[in-house]
Design a protein around this motif. Structure first.
Motif, PDB file in Angstrom:
ATOM      1  N   LEU A  81       0.833  -1.203   0.000  1.00  0.00           N
ATOM      2  CA  LEU A  81       0.000   0.000   0.000  1.00  0.00           C
ATOM      3  C   LEU A  81       0.870   1.256   0.000  1.00  0.00           C
ATOM      4  CD1 LEU A  81      -2.848   1.261   0.173  1.00  0.00           C
ATOM      5  CD2 LEU A  81      -2.634   1.113   2.672  1.00  0.00           C
ATOM      6  N   TYR A 126      -5.767  -0.258  -5.177  1.00  0.00           N
ATOM      7  CA  TYR A 126      -5.850   0.105  -3.758  1.00  0.00           C
ATOM      8  C   TYR A 126      -6.755  -0.877  -3.006  1.00  0.00           C
ATOM      9  CZ  TYR A 126      -3.508   4.683  -3.792  1.00  0.00           C
ATOM     10  OH  TYR A 126      -2.581   5.699  -3.851  1.00  0.00           O
ATOM     11  N   LEU A 130      -5.759  -3.329   0.085  1.00  0.00           N
ATOM     12  CA  LEU A 130      -6.453  -3.153   1.367  1.00  0.00           C
ATOM     13  C   LEU A 130      -7.171  -4.435   1.796  1.00  0.00           C
ATOM     14  CD1 LEU A 130      -7.837   0.458   0.897  1.00  0.00           C
ATOM     15  CD2 LEU A 130      -6.228  -0.284   2.676  1.00  0.00           C
ATOM     16  N   VAL A 145     -13.461  -1.233   2.540  1.00  0.00           N
ATOM     17  CA  VAL A 145     -12.332  -1.220   1.614  1.00  0.00           C
ATOM     18  C   VAL A 145     -12.588  -0.303   0.422  1.00  0.00           C
ATOM     19  CG1 VAL A 145     -11.035  -2.685   0.001  1.00  0.00           C
ATOM     20  CG2 VAL A 145     -11.459  -3.459   2.332  1.00  0.00           C
TER      21      VAL A 145
END
Length: 188
Positions: A81, A126, A130, A145
């Protein structure tokens, strides 16, 4: 000049002009002039200003998604991340006008297909990282999320624009470090 080269020149000119003056004020004539091609060349390659912008968004979102996917590596999901955030910062450091166009123009209802592509391809990177972080216990269970992915992407997009416009001498690494401090304090 190959068709691909022509399209790249037109895309670059269109992004610059739209970032400077907005989609509505940007004309095909101005795009052609900035690209150094005939107006007919723009129409031949894209058909209309709307089709040009749609193709530009598709092309740009694919490049962004590729950059984010390539950055999504690390020893843990949180490290991945962190790298995705840095990848997005670097991408928009290199493609600053695109960041302004995405923020200003893309959310109009006419571009819903592009928004769907952005959600699936770029924000999807992303969201995937996550989800992995939640599954590994690196991030609290129950994290929304999808909202977190949108928030992180939007935060980095906005900070990228501000950095280029107001603080061009601020090191990218300092911006990245600040964003990580905010993220790690809130999502873990």
């Amino acid at each position: 000049m190959s068709r691909q080269d022509t399209r790249a020149k037109v895309f670059a000119a269109a992004i610059e002009l739209m970032a400077e003056q907005g989609y509505n004020a940007t004309t095909v004539e101005a795009i052609a002039e900035r690209a150094g091609v005939a107006k007919g060349t723009v129409f031949y390659n894209f058909g209309s200003k709307e089709a040009l912008f749609a193709a530009l968004l598709e092309h740009s979102i694919a490049k962004l998604a590729k950059a984010l996917s390539a950055a999504a590596v690390g020893g843990s999901a949180l490290a991945a991340l962190d790298n995705v955030v840095l990848g997005q910062l670097r991408f928009f450091d290199e493609h600053g006008p695109l960041a302004r166009v995405l923020l200003a123009e893309m959310w109009h209802t006419a571009w819903q297909e592009a928004v769907a592509q952005l959600r699936e391809k770029a924000l999807g990177v992303y969201a995937g990282v996550l989800r992995e972080a939640v599954a590994n216990g690196e991030v609290r269970a129950g994290l929304d999320v999808e909202t977190a992915a949108t928030a992180l992407f939007g935060m980095v997009l906005t900070v990228s624009i501000e950095r280029r416009a107001l603080f061009p001498d601020r090191p990218l690494e300092l911006t990245h470090k600040t964003l990580l401090e905010l993220m790690h304090g809130r999502i873990t």
